[in-house]
Design a protein around this motif. Structure first.
Motif, mmCIF file in Angstrom:
data_model
loop_
_atom_site.group_PDB
_atom_site.id
_atom_site.type_symbol
_atom_site.label_atom_id
_atom_site.label_comp_id
_atom_site.label_asym_id
_atom_site.label_seq_id
_atom_site.Cartn_x
_atom_site.Cartn_y
_atom_site.Cartn_z
ATOM 1 N N ALA A 165 -9.015 6.084 -3.597
ATOM 2 C CA ALA A 165 -7.633 6.065 -4.084
ATOM 3 C C ALA A 165 -6.636 5.590 -3.026
ATOM 4 N N TYR A 200 -5.405 2.845 -1.701
ATOM 5 C CA TYR A 200 -4.379 1.811 -1.901
ATOM 6 C C TYR A 200 -3.772 1.830 -3.304
ATOM 7 N N LEU A 201 -4.038 2.877 -4.039
ATOM 8 C CA LEU A 201 -3.536 2.951 -5.406
ATOM 9 C C LEU A 201 -2.217 3.713 -5.455
ATOM 10 N N GLN A 202 -1.415 3.413 -6.458
ATOM 11 C CA GLN A 202 -0.140 4.105 -6.619
ATOM 12 C C GLN A 202 -0.284 5.168 -7.708
ATOM 13 N N TYR A 203 0.053 6.409 -7.337
ATOM 14 C CA TYR A 203 -0.059 7.517 -8.280
ATOM 15 C C TYR A 203 0.788 8.671 -7.777
ATOM 16 N N LEU A 251 -4.830 11.167 -11.708
ATOM 17 C CA LEU A 251 -5.435 9.843 -11.511
ATOM 18 C C LEU A 251 -6.952 9.917 -11.680
ATOM 19 N N ILE A 265 -8.995 7.785 -14.525
ATOM 20 C CA ILE A 265 -10.007 6.799 -14.138
ATOM 21 C C ILE A 265 -11.376 7.175 -14.698
ATOM 22 N N LYS A 278 -9.263 0.123 -11.366
ATOM 23 C CA LYS A 278 -8.381 0.334 -10.206
ATOM 24 C C LYS A 278 -7.224 -0.662 -10.170
ATOM 25 N N LYS A 279 -7.460 -1.888 -10.632
ATOM 26 C CA LYS A 279 -6.405 -2.930 -10.601
ATOM 27 C C LYS A 279 -5.163 -2.489 -11.341
ATOM 28 N N THR A 280 -5.321 -1.683 -12.391
ATOM 29 C CA THR A 280 -4.149 -1.250 -13.154
ATOM 30 C C THR A 280 -3.292 -0.254 -12.358
ATOM 31 N N TYR A 281 -3.832 0.274 -11.278
ATOM 32 C CA TYR A 281 -3.101 1.241 -10.461
ATOM 33 C C TYR A 281 -2.612 0.658 -9.138
ATOM 34 N N LEU A 282 -2.757 -0.648 -8.965
ATOM 35 C CA LEU A 282 -2.230 -1.295 -7.769
ATOM 36 C C LEU A 282 -0.749 -1.573 -7.965
#
Length: 182
Positions: A147, A149-152, A158, A162, A177-181
């Motif tokens: 997690a 580099y992900l934004q949450y 999260l 996922i 994961k791309k949807t959370y960048l």
């Protein structure tokens, strides 16, 4: 789609089965019908069969999972029972399996498509993709590095989102994961 009928003549060839451990005293008066080259012993009944063995999981060209009575360790001899109707066809390339997660215990397992409830919407995968999905879900449930580099706002939320995507869609972990960048 119906399941093939399994008997003492074909249960050991390309099958998936979930065996349930039973106490040894359940077979004390029964006669061993067959001993395999690896030393596993089998007792056939009209309803199914008992297997006395110290190895489970990948067994020759089969995948046989054990539901233990207590914590199980491979190499310990265990007795388990499976009904003939618990066997399903198995091969490594067909999309035969789906994944289920118990969020409380963080257990992740797979099941054969023919064992799904009619109202259960499942995503089917082949054996290799199923194993990869299970490894990924276990990582998401037990580690935090993924997690980074992900934004949450909340890591547990999260995780839940996922895992839900991995179980209920054919998306790869990277796609999810791309949807959370940012």
């Amino acid at each position: 789609m119906t399941n093939k009928t399994y008997t003492k003549l074909n249960f050991h060839s390309h099958t998936f089965c979930i065996w349930k451990e039973v106490p040894f005293n359940q077979i004390k008066d029964l006669k061993i019908n067959y001993t395999s080259q690896s030393g596993s012993q089998y007792i056939f009944t009209a309803e199914g069969l008992y297997r006395i063995s110290n190895h489970w999981g990948r067994v020759a060209n089969c995948h046989w999972r054990l539901i233990p009575l207590t914590e199980f360790k491979n190499q310990n001899i265990t007795v388990a029972f499976a009904q003939w109707t618990d066997f399903y066809s198995n091969d490594d390339t067909s999309k035969l399996f789906y994944v289920k997660v118990n969020r409380e215990t963080k257990e992740v397992n797979f099941y054969h498509k023919l064992s799904a409830d009619d109202n259960e919407k499942v995503v089917l995968r082949n054996a290799k993709d199923t194993a990869k999905t299970i490894r990924t879900i276990k990582e998401v449930l037990t580690q935090d590095d993924w997690a980074k580099y992900l934004q949450y706002d909340d890591l547990e939320t999260l995780r839940s989102e996922i895992v839900n995507e991995l179980v209920h869609t054919p998306k790869s972990f990277l796609e999810v994961k791309k949807t959370y960048l940012g």
